[in-house]
Design an enzyme around this catalytic site. Structure first.
Site, PDB file in Angstrom:
ATOM      1  N   GLU A   1      36.491  43.285  31.004  1.00  0.00           N
ATOM      2  CA  GLU A   1      37.279  42.288  30.275  1.00  0.00           C
ATOM      3  C   GLU A   1      37.322  42.551  28.774  1.00  0.00           C
ATOM      4  OE1 GLU A   1      34.807  41.635  32.400  1.00  0.00           O
ATOM      5  OE2 GLU A   1      35.845  40.777  34.120  1.00  0.00           O
TER       6      GLU A   1
ATOM      7  N   HIS B   1      40.585  29.326  36.771  1.00  0.00           N
ATOM      8  CA  HIS B   1      39.253  28.916  37.225  1.00  0.00           C
ATOM      9  C   HIS B   1      38.435  28.322  36.085  1.00  0.00           C
ATOM     10  CE1 HIS B   1      40.765  31.383  40.440  1.00  0.00           C
ATOM     11  NE2 HIS B   1      39.731  31.124  41.206  1.00  0.00           N
TER      12      HIS B   1
END
Lengths: 294, 314
Positions: free
Chosen positions: B57, B108
């Site tokens: 990420e 999420h």
């Protein structure tokens, strides 16, 4: 009626754009001395900054801006320019000096480094200064930005290259290897990374702090073409980079052996000059040494 | 359509396809969660403009910065925990600092992730992103607002953080509802008390407001979908009108919407702010409804919050 373009007209329209490159090695060496003088004066006047790592890349940065990069100081956003991102952002005095010496801004501006209100921030800030392509300073990120930028240019079928200088200590950061993996995966062969292998970081020798060797094998294993050069030898820098530019099947890394603090006898390989400015007498000695070279 | 249970993530995927069709330079990145975040919908249609960063990420965020430097609009997605959490420094240094045109759409978010547990329940991202100069924050209330909001923010240059929940909730707005970033639209009028909140948890607030009618309590519900820039004027107006504000969010109350509203009211018109949300505690595995019930967002918590607010206002 549309005008008919003759071959001659075509030639006229192909007006050469950009900075006129210097190919004379001796002249490039003299430019590197100018850059070093600027670096030392900037950091001396600023009262802080990273001398050692700026001096170690001074020859490479000189070669890039005066010989290798296609760029235009009068048009910093020229679409067809090559991009240079300094991933080891703390060495930005070297880049500022090169930008000033090639005409992006006046040399007077260099002496505002790190001063309140200056565009010359302690670490590169692209939104402050034309010529800076990416904001870096938090190590590991510049190379990722370079991969993204190279990918974008490749998608556009641009001929522009992306160069980035990564520190050897920076190679301890995991993001460097995430970026290395992504560059090979997307085969951004328009990216050339130069590792400034000066062997030292703030706390001491890289191999004692957190060994990065075998560096060459690591890059190879990540799918890169690996070349070596003496990053303080102008002839070698120009020749090696030119060879790498002509053979680009994969992303390329050039591991440049350099000397931290290069060019000033008492700063060379002296880790205490990583992040401290010279005193007044050190400054005078340094400028004198550089004067003696010429 | 209103009253239909729909996935905001799917609406995000639809919006990406619409945007990708009109902007040939737009690119999308993901970090090995494209089927969950629904960027896979874009990837299927525009494969040459979708880049999977793998489980990396930090590199993804800085690569997105690089892509945007070359004048592209870039959407990046992963779970909120890995976006705002793991890659915080890359968002700060490489994206926000130079105000690059990267839209981070984190799915999420909050505690309703469910079975994955606390390791995947991001409850501090609003605070993290609110503290970042140049960053804007958008949190939609349902799938329709997700679609409209994503289309809307794509037109605004600069970085955005968008947070979606994993859960599918009943739609409150319509696709045809006019969407304006920065507004705090009213979802339900009411005269006795007010709940101002963000995200899909507002569906619960609306249900409670409806049931409180039986006790003759008339509660208004406002949808603060834009957290930043914060609409100070509207918050002041609400504070003046109701004299007390109940806030609700799927977030740690220490640094979330409640804290933000409270900080605004303390500047412009001090009122009590009763903060409903997660009380500075990590969550656990469970069903979304069970988790909301246990961690400060139960029907009872909301009812009591409203009554307490009315009591302290006097």
């Amino acid at each position: 009626m549309k005008p008919v373009l003759t071959e001659l007209d075509g030639d006229i329209s192909l007006e050469k754009k950009g900075f006129e490159k210097i190919c004379d090695i001796e002249l490039l060496k003299r430019k590197a001395v100018d850059i070093r003088r600027d670096i030392i004066k900037m950091i001396y006047l600023a009262g802080s900054g990273h001398l050692g790592g700026s001096l170690s890349i001074a020859d490479i940065v000189t070669a890039l801006y005066f010989n290798i990069l296609n760029h235009d100081p009068s048009d910093p956003l020229w679409v067809e320019r090559d991009r240079f991102i300094l991933s080891k952002g703390h060495a930005v005095p070297a880049q500022y000096a090169a930008l000033a010496e090639t005409g992006y801004f006046s040399k007077e501006k260099l002496w505002t480094l790190r001063k309140l209100g200056s565009d010359l921030q302690g670490h590169p800030a692209m939104h402050k200064l034309a010529g800076i392509e990416a904001s870096t300073g938090s190590l590991g990120q510049g190379i990722s930005i370079a991969v993204g930028l190279a990918l974008s240019l490749k998608m556009r079928k641009s001929n522009s290259m992306v160069f980035t200088i990564v520190g050897d200590g920076e190679c301890q950061s995991g993001e460097v290897w995430e970026a290395a993996m992504a560059a090979a995966h997307y085969n951004v062969n328009n990216l050339i990374v130069i590792v400034d292998r000066n062997g030292l970081q703030i706390d001491g020798e890289t191999e004692k702090i957190m060994s990065v060797e075998p560096l060459s094998e690591k890059w190879k294993a990540f799918g890169w073409d690996v070349t070596h050069m003496n990053g303080n030898n102008m002839e070698d820098i120009v020749k090696t980079t030119s060879n790498v530019l002509q053979n680009r099947e994969k992303p390329s890394v050039i591991i440049a052996k350099t000397i931290k603090g290069k060019g000033i006898s008492f700063m060379e390989n002296n880790v205490s000059f990583h992040g401290k400015p010279p005193t007044a007498s050190e400054y005078e000695r340094a400028i004198k040494e550089l004067g003696d070279i010429l | 359509m209103k009253g239909v249970v729909e996935s905001p993530r799917k609406a995000y995927g639809e919006a990406l396809i619409a945007l990708g069709g009109s902007d040939p330079d737009m690119v999308v990145m993901d970090a090995d969660l494209s089927t969950s975040t629904k960027t896979a919908m874009f990837a299927k249609k525009f494969n040459d403009r979708f880049f999977n960063a793998g489980i990396a990420e930090q590199n993804m965020m800085a690569m997105a910065a690089g892509l945007s430097i070359d004048t592209r609009t870039v959407f990046v997605s992963t779970f909120a925990i890995f976006a705002a959490g793991r890659a915080y420094d890359q968002i700060r240094q490489s994206i926000a600092y130079s105000s690059l045109n990267v839209k981070i759409v984190a799915t999420h978010g909050g505690i309703t992730v469910g079975g994955d547990g606390a390791s995947h329940e991001m409850i501090e991202d609003i605070g993290l992103m609110y503290g970042l100069p140049n960053m804007k924050i958008f949190i939609p209330v349902d799938s329709n607002e997700t679609y409209n909001g994503i289309i809307s923010i794509a037109k605004i240059k600069g970085p955005f953080y968008v947070r979606l929940s994993r859960m599918e909730t009943e739609t409150i707005t319509e696709r045809e509802t006019e969407f304006k970033i920065n507004e705090i639209p009213v979802l339900r009028e009411g005269s006795d008390a007010v709940i101002v909140g963000t995200g899909q948890v507002l569906k619960r607030a609306l249900d409670v407001a409806e049931s409180l009618k039986k006790q003759n309590i008339d509660v208004a519900v406002y949808n603060m979908h834009t957290i930043k820039p914060v609409n100070r004027e509207e918050i002041e107006r609400i504070a003046r009108k109701y004299g007390v504000i109940v806030t609700i969010e799927e977030h740690n109350i220490n640094t979330g919407v409640g804290a933000i509203i409270s900080s605004v009211t303390s500047d412009v018109y001090p009122v009590h702010v009763v903060k409903l949300g997660i009380h500075d505690i990590f969550g656990e595995s469970g069903e979304a409804d069970e988790l909301m019930d246990k961690y400060g967002l139960s029907v009872k918590d909301i009812e009591e919050g409203v009554k307490y607010a009315m009591k302290i206002r006097g």
